[in-house]
Design a protein around this motif. Structure first.
Motif, mmCIF file in Angstrom:
data_model
loop_
_atom_site.group_PDB
_atom_site.id
_atom_site.type_symbol
_atom_site.label_atom_id
_atom_site.label_comp_id
_atom_site.label_asym_id
_atom_site.label_seq_id
_atom_site.Cartn_x
_atom_site.Cartn_y
_atom_site.Cartn_z
ATOM 1 N N MET A 1 0.832 -1.198 0.000
ATOM 2 C CA MET A 1 0.000 0.000 0.000
ATOM 3 C C MET A 1 0.877 1.262 0.000
ATOM 4 O O MET A 1 2.089 1.180 0.202
ATOM 5 N N ASN A 2 0.257 2.378 -0.179
ATOM 6 C CA ASN A 2 0.943 3.654 -0.222
ATOM 7 C C ASN A 2 1.674 3.914 1.088
ATOM 8 O O ASN A 2 1.057 3.939 2.158
ATOM 9 N N ARG A 3 3.003 4.094 1.019
ATOM 10 C CA ARG A 3 3.791 4.257 2.248
ATOM 11 C C ARG A 3 3.398 5.521 3.004
ATOM 12 O O ARG A 3 3.277 5.512 4.232
ATOM 13 N N GLN A 4 3.194 6.625 2.273
ATOM 14 C CA GLN A 4 2.810 7.865 2.945
ATOM 15 C C GLN A 4 1.455 7.733 3.620
ATOM 16 O O GLN A 4 1.255 8.223 4.735
ATOM 17 N N ALA A 5 0.522 7.055 2.963
ATOM 18 C CA ALA A 5 -0.793 6.841 3.561
ATOM 19 C C ALA A 5 -0.674 6.027 4.848
ATOM 20 O O ALA A 5 -1.340 6.317 5.855
ATOM 21 N N ARG A 6 0.170 5.012 4.840
ATOM 22 C CA ARG A 6 0.380 4.198 6.045
ATOM 23 C C ARG A 6 0.977 5.038 7.163
ATOM 24 O O ARG A 6 0.590 4.901 8.334
ATOM 25 N N GLU A 7 1.933 5.905 6.826
ATOM 26 C CA GLU A 7 2.553 6.745 7.845
ATOM 27 C C GLU A 7 1.529 7.683 8.481
ATOM 28 O O GLU A 7 1.526 7.884 9.701
ATOM 29 N N HIS A 8 0.667 8.257 7.656
ATOM 30 C CA HIS A 8 -0.384 9.126 8.209
ATOM 31 C C HIS A 8 -1.305 8.330 9.127
ATOM 32 O O HIS A 8 -1.657 8.781 10.219
ATOM 33 N N ALA A 9 -1.724 7.155 8.685
ATOM 34 C CA ALA A 9 -2.663 6.350 9.471
ATOM 35 C C ALA A 9 -2.044 5.898 10.787
ATOM 36 O O ALA A 9 -2.740 5.829 11.819
ATOM 37 N N GLN A 10 -0.761 5.583 10.784
ATOM 38 C CA GLN A 10 -0.091 5.121 12.007
ATOM 39 C C GLN A 10 -0.233 6.136 13.133
ATOM 40 O O GLN A 10 -0.311 5.770 14.310
ATOM 41 N N ASN A 11 -0.272 7.412 12.790
ATOM 42 C CA ASN A 11 -0.358 8.458 13.815
ATOM 43 C C ASN A 11 -1.703 8.494 14.527
ATOM 44 O O ASN A 11 -1.841 9.181 15.540
ATOM 45 N N PHE A 12 -2.698 7.768 14.011
ATOM 46 C CA PHE A 12 -4.028 7.809 14.597
ATOM 47 C C PHE A 12 -4.445 6.471 15.204
ATOM 48 O O PHE A 12 -5.597 6.281 15.571
ATOM 49 N N LEU A 13 -3.493 5.547 15.335
ATOM 50 C CA LEU A 13 -3.804 4.254 15.926
ATOM 51 C C LEU A 13 -3.882 4.359 17.445
ATOM 52 O O LEU A 13 -3.169 5.146 18.073
ATOM 53 N N HIS A 14 -4.745 3.554 18.030
ATOM 54 C CA HIS A 14 -4.835 3.450 19.482
ATOM 55 C C HIS A 14 -3.740 2.503 19.984
ATOM 56 O O HIS A 14 -3.138 1.757 19.208
ATOM 57 N N GLN A 15 -3.511 2.538 21.282
ATOM 58 C CA GLN A 15 -2.481 1.673 21.861
ATOM 59 C C GLN A 15 -2.818 0.207 21.594
ATOM 60 O O GLN A 15 -3.934 -0.251 21.839
ATOM 61 N N GLY A 16 -1.861 -0.511 21.054
ATOM 62 C CA GLY A 16 -2.049 -1.927 20.780
ATOM 63 C C GLY A 16 -2.768 -2.225 19.477
ATOM 64 O O GLY A 16 -2.920 -3.401 19.116
ATOM 65 N N GLU A 17 -3.190 -1.211 18.767
ATOM 66 C CA GLU A 17 -3.918 -1.402 17.514
ATOM 67 C C GLU A 17 -2.929 -1.655 16.378
ATOM 68 O O GLU A 17 -1.861 -1.058 16.328
ATOM 69 N N ARG A 18 -3.310 -2.516 15.438
ATOM 70 C CA ARG A 18 -2.421 -2.878 14.338
ATOM 71 C C ARG A 18 -3.013 -2.431 13.011
ATOM 72 O O ARG A 18 -4.172 -2.732 12.706
ATOM 73 N N LEU A 19 -2.219 -1.711 12.236
ATOM 74 C CA LEU A 19 -2.662 -1.256 10.922
ATOM 75 C C LEU A 19 -2.571 -2.402 9.921
ATOM 76 O O LEU A 19 -1.544 -3.063 9.809
ATOM 77 N N ILE A 20 -3.651 -2.640 9.181
ATOM 78 C CA ILE A 20 -3.673 -3.699 8.178
ATOM 79 C C ILE A 20 -3.386 -3.141 6.790
ATOM 80 O O ILE A 20 -2.553 -3.667 6.055
ATOM 81 N N ALA A 21 -4.076 -2.065 6.408
ATOM 82 C CA ALA A 21 -3.885 -1.499 5.077
ATOM 83 C C ALA A 21 -4.317 -0.039 5.076
ATOM 84 O O ALA A 21 -5.190 0.367 5.858
ATOM 85 N N ALA A 22 -3.711 0.737 4.193
ATOM 86 C CA ALA A 22 -4.070 2.149 4.049
ATOM 87 C C ALA A 22 -3.800 2.568 2.619
ATOM 88 O O ALA A 22 -2.885 2.042 1.964
ATOM 89 N N CYS A 23 -4.591 3.485 2.124
ATOM 90 C CA CYS A 23 -4.363 3.985 0.771
ATOM 91 C C CYS A 23 -4.896 5.409 0.651
ATOM 92 O O CYS A 23 -5.784 5.826 1.402
ATOM 93 N N GLY A 24 -4.320 6.144 -0.297
ATOM 94 C CA GLY A 24 -4.852 7.450 -0.611
ATOM 95 C C GLY A 24 -6.132 7.291 -1.406
ATOM 96 O O GLY A 24 -6.322 6.299 -2.127
#
Length: 208
Positions: A1-24
């Motif tokens: 997936m889009n690396r920049q999109a993943r970086e943005h999404a990572q900043n909004f994760l809760h503690q212990g939450e795992r990002l699966i996928a993100a895209c612009g």
């Protein structure tokens, strides 16, 4: 997936939450604009707030009422005129590209669009799915600022989305993904770049 999109999404994760996928993404052509009376009023800029603080309370409330289309007939009429070109564009897009949304404004798809309109961000945004929920972000930074300021405007449990239909048959748009909600409503978005539509949908489905 889009690396920049993943970086943005990572900043909004809760503690212990795992990002699966993100895209612009951006909204598909023909997706309707929510009525103004359903969209929260814009937050005033810092300069506007300082000016408003110097206006006496009764006068400030009177001015706000006159400028709020939800309570003022003149403002509502002016707002309707401003929205006419958008309505014409939406109709033309629907005729060319087909339906891009199903469900009323109280449906899950409607609330997604109302939240997006209320954020008043850029045309492009970030859609992400985690092991717990879905989230959507938009850039709310001023046009003159090169560094994006992302704001989360929507979230829903994983179970609220029943399916992602990537590149549905009969549709012309490249990168189209129909987000289908469990209440039967759905809304179309276009992934950026278009090649991410199928991998994003597949990743979300695989980790259900």
């Amino acid at each position: 997936m889009n690396r920049q999109a993943r970086e943005h999404a990572q900043n909004f994760l809760h503690q212990g939450e795992r990002l699966i996928a993100a895209c612009g993404y951006e909204l598909g052509p023909g997706v309707p604009t929510p009525p103004e009376d359903l969209v929260p009023p814009a937050e005033p800029a810092a300069l506007n707030r300082r000016i408003e603080e110097r206006i006496p309370g009764p006068l400030r409330r009177l001015i706000a009422a006159q400028l709020d289309p939800r309570h003022s007939r003149p403002a509502a009429a002016a707002n309707a005129v401003d929205r006419m070109p958008n309505a014409v564009d939406d109709l033309g897009s629907r005729m060319m590209h087909g339906t891009s949304m199903e469900g009323g404004w109280q449906s899950a798809a409607g609330r997604f669009l109302i939240g997006r309109a209320g954020a008043r961000g850029s045309v492009e945004g970030v859609l992400a799915v985690t092991d717990r929920r879905w989230i959507a972000l938009t850039d709310v930074s001023p046009l003159w600022r090169s560094t994006p300021t992302m704001k989360q405007y929507w979230e829903a449990p994983r179970a609220a989305v029943s399916a992602l239909r990537a590149n549905p048959k009969g549709m012309l748009q490249k990168g189209r993904v129909d987000i289908e909600f469990t209440d039967g409503s759905w809304v179309a978005v276009l992934t950026s770049p278009a090649a991410h539509a199928a991998p994003f949908a597949a990743a979300a489905a695989y980790h259900r």
